[in-house]
Structure formats: structure tokens, C-alpha cells
Design a protein around this motif. Structure first.
Motif, PDB file in Angstrom:
ATOM      1  N   THR A 182       0.848  -1.193   0.000  1.00 11.01           N
ATOM      2  CA  THR A 182       0.000   0.000   0.000  1.00 11.01           C
ATOM      3  C   THR A 182       0.880   1.238   0.000  1.00 11.01           C
ATOM      4  O   THR A 182       1.963   1.264   0.593  1.00 11.01           O
ATOM      5  CB  THR A 182      -0.917   0.038   1.237  1.00 11.01           C
ATOM      6  N   PHE A 183       0.403   2.271  -0.670  1.00  9.25           N
ATOM      7  CA  PHE A 183       1.038   3.572  -0.679  1.00  9.25           C
ATOM      8  C   PHE A 183       0.167   4.496   0.165  1.00  9.25           C
ATOM      9  O   PHE A 183      -0.989   4.740  -0.178  1.00  9.25           O
ATOM     10  CB  PHE A 183       1.126   4.121  -2.110  1.00  9.25           C
ATOM     11  N   LEU A 184       0.697   4.980   1.271  1.00  3.58           N
ATOM     12  CA  LEU A 184      -0.071   5.825   2.177  1.00  3.58           C
ATOM     13  C   LEU A 184       0.221   7.294   1.889  1.00  3.58           C
ATOM     14  O   LEU A 184       1.349   7.657   1.559  1.00  3.58           O
ATOM     15  CB  LEU A 184       0.295   5.508   3.632  1.00  3.58           C
ATOM     16  N   PRO A 185      -0.784   8.162   2.018  1.00  9.07           N
ATOM     17  CA  PRO A 185      -0.537   9.593   1.824  1.00  9.07           C
ATOM     18  C   PRO A 185       0.280  10.160   2.984  1.00  9.07           C
ATOM     19  O   PRO A 185       0.252   9.627   4.094  1.00  9.07           O
ATOM     20  CB  PRO A 185      -1.947  10.188   1.793  1.00  9.07           C
ATOM     21  N   ASN A 186       0.981  11.226   2.714  1.00  7.79           N
ATOM     22  CA  ASN A 186       1.796  11.888   3.732  1.00  7.79           C
ATOM     23  C   ASN A 186       0.892  12.823   4.531  1.00  7.79           C
ATOM     24  O   ASN A 186       0.715  13.983   4.184  1.00  7.79           O
ATOM     25  CB  ASN A 186       2.929  12.655   3.061  1.00  7.79           C
ATOM     26  N   LEU A 187       0.276  12.300   5.584  1.00  5.78           N
ATOM     27  CA  LEU A 187      -0.672  13.082   6.386  1.00  5.78           C
ATOM     28  C   LEU A 187       0.031  13.787   7.537  1.00  5.78           C
ATOM     29  O   LEU A 187       0.911  13.215   8.179  1.00  5.78           O
ATOM     30  CB  LEU A 187      -1.769  12.171   6.945  1.00  5.78           C
ATOM     31  N   GLN A 188      -0.371  15.027   7.768  1.00  9.49           N
ATOM     32  CA  GLN A 188       0.178  15.837   8.835  1.00  9.49           C
ATOM     33  C   GLN A 188      -0.965  16.409   9.661  1.00  9.49           C
ATOM     34  O   GLN A 188      -2.001  16.771   9.111  1.00  9.49           O
ATOM     35  CB  GLN A 188       1.004  16.998   8.264  1.00  9.49           C
ATOM     36  N   ASN A 189      -0.780  16.495  10.959  1.00  8.44           N
ATOM     37  CA  ASN A 189      -1.727  17.180  11.825  1.00  8.44           C
ATOM     38  C   ASN A 189      -1.352  18.655  11.822  1.00  8.44           C
ATOM     39  O   ASN A 189      -0.270  19.020  12.287  1.00  8.44           O
ATOM     40  CB  ASN A 189      -1.675  16.623  13.251  1.00  8.44           C
ATOM     41  N   VAL A 190      -2.231  19.488  11.266  1.00  9.71           N
ATOM     42  CA  VAL A 190      -1.929  20.907  11.136  1.00  9.71           C
ATOM     43  C   VAL A 190      -3.043  21.744  11.756  1.00  9.71           C
ATOM     44  O   VAL A 190      -4.178  21.296  11.890  1.00  9.71           O
ATOM     45  CB  VAL A 190      -1.737  21.327   9.662  1.00  9.71           C
ATOM     46  N   THR A 191      -2.697  22.960  12.112  1.00 11.74           N
ATOM     47  CA  THR A 191      -3.667  23.934  12.602  1.00 11.74           C
ATOM     48  C   THR A 191      -3.754  25.027  11.559  1.00 11.74           C
ATOM     49  O   THR A 191      -2.769  25.725  11.299  1.00 11.74           O
ATOM     50  CB  THR A 191      -3.225  24.519  13.950  1.00 11.74           C
ATOM     51  N   LEU A 192      -4.917  25.151  10.925  1.00 15.62           N
ATOM     52  CA  LEU A 192      -5.128  26.156   9.887  1.00 15.62           C
ATOM     53  C   LEU A 192      -5.993  27.279  10.443  1.00 15.62           C
ATOM     54  O   LEU A 192      -6.909  27.039  11.237  1.00 15.62           O
ATOM     55  CB  LEU A 192      -5.807  25.522   8.673  1.00 15.62           C
ATOM     56  N   LEU A 193      -5.711  28.499  10.022  1.00 18.59           N
ATOM     57  CA  LEU A 193      -6.456  29.656  10.489  1.00 18.59           C
ATOM     58  C   LEU A 193      -7.570  29.996   9.517  1.00 18.59           C
ATOM     59  O   LEU A 193      -7.352  30.047   8.308  1.00 18.59           O
ATOM     60  CB  LEU A 193      -5.522  30.858  10.637  1.00 18.59           C
ATOM     61  N   SER A 194      -8.754  30.246  10.058  1.00 19.55           N
ATOM     62  CA  SER A 194      -9.884  30.694   9.265  1.00 19.55           C
ATOM     63  C   SER A 194     -10.014  32.197   9.471  1.00 19.55           C
ATOM     64  O   SER A 194     -10.259  32.661  10.592  1.00 19.55           O
ATOM     65  CB  SER A 194     -11.160  29.978   9.689  1.00 19.55           C
ATOM     66  N   ASP A 195      -9.861  32.976   8.394  1.00 22.52           N
ATOM     67  CA  ASP A 195      -9.947  34.433   8.492  1.00 22.52           C
ATOM     68  C   ASP A 195     -11.369  34.879   8.804  1.00 22.52           C
ATOM     69  O   ASP A 195     -11.577  35.812   9.578  1.00 22.52           O
ATOM     70  CB  ASP A 195      -9.468  35.081   7.188  1.00 22.52           C
ATOM     71  N   VAL A 196     -12.353  34.229   8.196  1.00 20.06           N
ATOM     72  CA  VAL A 196     -13.748  34.629   8.371  1.00 20.06           C
ATOM     73  C   VAL A 196     -14.217  34.348   9.796  1.00 20.06           C
ATOM     74  O   VAL A 196     -14.874  35.181  10.426  1.00 20.06           O
ATOM     75  CB  VAL A 196     -14.652  33.888   7.356  1.00 20.06           C
ATOM     76  N   LEU A 197     -13.876  33.166  10.318  1.00 18.96           N
ATOM     77  CA  LEU A 197     -14.311  32.795  11.661  1.00 18.96           C
ATOM     78  C   LEU A 197     -13.430  33.402  12.746  1.00 18.96           C
ATOM     79  O   LEU A 197     -13.856  33.536  13.889  1.00 18.96           O
ATOM     80  CB  LEU A 197     -14.323  31.269  11.816  1.00 18.96           C
ATOM     81  N   GLY A 198     -12.199  33.729  12.387  1.00 24.19           N
ATOM     82  CA  GLY A 198     -11.270  34.274  13.360  1.00 24.19           C
ATOM     83  C   GLY A 198     -10.800  33.253  14.374  1.00 24.19           C
ATOM     84  O   GLY A 198     -10.504  33.577  15.516  1.00 24.19           O
ATOM     85  N   GLU A 199     -10.709  32.001  13.978  1.00 29.66           N
ATOM     86  CA  GLU A 199     -10.274  30.935  14.881  1.00 29.66           C
ATOM     87  C   GLU A 199      -9.405  29.948  14.123  1.00 29.66           C
ATOM     88  O   GLU A 199      -9.368  29.936  12.896  1.00 29.66           O
ATOM     89  CB  GLU A 199     -11.466  30.226  15.519  1.00 29.66           C
ATOM     90  N   SER A 200      -8.702  29.115  14.878  1.00 29.40           N
ATOM     91  CA  SER A 200      -7.862  28.095  14.268  1.00 29.40           C
ATOM     92  C   SER A 200      -8.575  26.747  14.326  1.00 29.40           C
ATOM     93  O   SER A 200      -9.346  26.484  15.241  1.00 29.40           O
ATOM     94  CB  SER A 200      -6.516  28.020  14.985  1.00 29.40           C
ATOM     95  N   VAL A 201      -8.275  25.902  13.338  1.00 37.05           N
ATOM     96  CA  VAL A 201      -8.934  24.607  13.215  1.00 37.05           C
ATOM     97  C   VAL A 201      -7.860  23.541  13.042  1.00 37.05           C
ATOM     98  O   VAL A 201      -6.955  23.689  12.218  1.00 37.05           O
ATOM     99  CB  VAL A 201      -9.883  24.586  11.989  1.00 37.05           C
ATOM    100  N   LYS A 202      -7.955  22.455  13.823  1.00 30.78           N
ATOM    101  CA  LYS A 202      -7.016  21.347  13.691  1.00 30.78           C
ATOM    102  C   LYS A 202      -7.577  20.337  12.697  1.00 30.78           C
ATOM    103  O   LYS A 202      -8.708  19.880  12.851  1.00 30.78           O
ATOM    104  CB  LYS A 202      -6.777  20.677  15.040  1.00 30.78           C
TER     105      LYS A 202
END
Length: 101
Positions: free
Chosen positions: A28-48
Motif C-alpha cells: 500500500t502507498f499511504l498519503p503523507n498526512l500531517q496534523n496541522v492547525t489552519l487559520l480561518s480568516d472569516v471565523l477568526g479561529e484556528s482549526v485542527k
């Protein structure tokens, strides 16, 4: 936890290891997954989120998480990302209504 990108839907692929003698064994070939925190400009909060590196580059190329969610169909997104997309859409509608009033 499934090995699937929450933004792009990229998952595992199946193929073969091929030896010098041309013997083929499943792998199997697995995708390179990362746990990241992205910022939402509209909501003004970060999302994991759990995102592939390809998906992360795509989000940056489009101009951020909010633009990516507006552009992407819900069928491709995970349940968490679908909820986030609806939340962002409501926030955009509320912001435009507040500016118009």
C-alpha cells in the motif's frame, strides 16, 4: 483513524513491489498526512485538521482555508470539514448582511 486527507479525500493506494526477478507482491502507498492547525480568516479561529502535504500546498495556493472550502465540493470533504464549510458560509453571509445594512 482512517488514513484519509480531510480536505482533499486523498487516501491509500494499492500497488506492487517489483523485485529484480520481476516478482510482484502487494503493498500500500499511504498519503503523507500531517496534523496541522489552519487559520480561518472569516471565523477568526484556528482549526485542527489531518491534511496531506499535497492538500496543504493546495490550500496555500488557493489563498487560505476559507477560499479552499468555498471552492471544494462537499462530497470530497470529511464530515468535520463539511461542518466547517457550512460554518464559514454562514459567517460570510452574516458579514455581507452586516456590511449592506
Amino acid at each position: 483513524m482512517a488514513r484519509i486527507c480531510e480536505l482533499t479525500g486523498k487516501g491509500r493506494m494499492v500497488g506492487h513491489n517489483v523485485s529484480h526477478a520481476n516478482n510482484k507482491t502487494k503493498r500500500t502507498f499511504l498519503p503523507n498526512l500531517q496534523n496541522v492547525t489552519l487559520l480561518s480568516d472569516v471565523l477568526g479561529e484556528s482549526v485542527k485538521l489531518r491534511v496531506s502535504t499535497h492538500g496543504l500546498r493546495s490550500v496555500e495556493h488557493v489563498g487560505g482555508l476559507d477560499n479552499w472550502l468555498n471552492k471544494t465540493s462537499e462530497a470530497q470533504l470529511s464530515l468535520k470539514a463539511q461542518r466547517l464549510k457550512r460554518k464559514v458560509a454562514k459567517a460570510i453571509v452574516a458579514a455581507t448582511a452586516a456590511v449592506a445594512a
